[in-house]
Scaffold this motif. Structure first.
Motif: not given
Length: 245
Positions: A9, A12, A17-19, A21-22
């Motif tokens: 995690y 990621s 894209k992950r940053r 999202q979170e």
């Protein structure tokens, strides 16, 4: 001990894209993380650090989710080639609107795509007392780990706003000064008390549709054979002239 899922995690968050999202990003290094602990503890979601770091920064133990990790574990979750004692997960900064201020300048970045340049320019803005940066949507992501690292903590002190530049600049009543290869010599220009300074892309400079929106196009004189200046170096020269005037 960190679980495989936790390591995966954290790793990621090296991806945009992950940053997004979170709504989280990474800050690494004992100096930067200690500054966060001291001045911006509410931004920290989780803190992973070695015993050595906690020994030097006792206040870090007040972070609700703080974890002791080994050097090997830190290396597994780090985005750096040489991890340095601490890694923090932070909330994205709240979205802010640009505001014109008397006796103040705004730095506008047009398609600065290199993360190192982007981070260095944010650090320069902080050094020269520039409080606001407006970025075009195609600038490097400010939460990219390389950008964050290059700011050396200045990302916490400079407000960074994303805007479509032609729309933003066309509405301005302030002077809009731009760095170009062919224009008036920088040293001959007297900067007013406030305004907007535009720095262009590393390879192509300020985009064609923005040029007509400049009230003054200024250049740094060339004495040698180099084709152009690094964007961050050009920014430092302009900011020095702006502030010393």
């Amino acid at each position: 001990m960190l679980s495989k899922n936790e390591v995966k995690y954290i790793q990621s968050l090296g991806h945009k894209k992950r940053r997004d999202q979170e709504r989280l990003f990474l800050v690494e290094g004992s100096k930067m993380v200690a500054e966060l602990v001291q001045h911006y503890p509410s931004q920290i979601v989780r803190l992973y650090a070695t015993e050595t770091f906690y020994g030097h920064c006792a206040a870090a133990k007040n972070i609700q989710q703080h974890f002791v990790v080994t050097d090997d574990e830190l290396e597994r979750i780090s985005q750096l080639q040489t991890p340095n004692q601490a890694l923090a997960l932070l909330h994205y900064f709240p979205q802010q609107e640009w505001s014109a201020a008397a006796n103040d300048w705004t730095l506008v970045l047009d398609a600065i795509r290199d993360p190192g340049n982007m981070g260095t320019i944010i650090r320069l803005a902080d050094w020269f007392g520039i409080k606001q940066i407006v970025c075009s949507p195609d600038c490097a992501d400010i939460y990219n780990p390389k950008v964050v690292q290059a700011t050396m903590g200045s990302i916490m002190r400079v407000t960074i706003i994303e805007k479509e530049l032609t729309s933003f600049l066309s509405k301005q009543q302030l002077p809009v000064v731009g760095a170009v290869l062919c224009g008036k010599e920088l040293a001959s220009f007297t900067f007013p008390g406030n305004g907007i300074l535009v720095i262009g892309n590393e390879a192509n400079g300020i985009r064609e549709e923005v040029i007509p929106l400049l009230s003054d196009a200024l250049m740094i004189p060339r004495f040698g054979e180099a084709e152009s200046l690094n964007a961050a170096i050009a920014t430092s020269i302009f900011l020095w002239e702006l502030k010393r005037g």
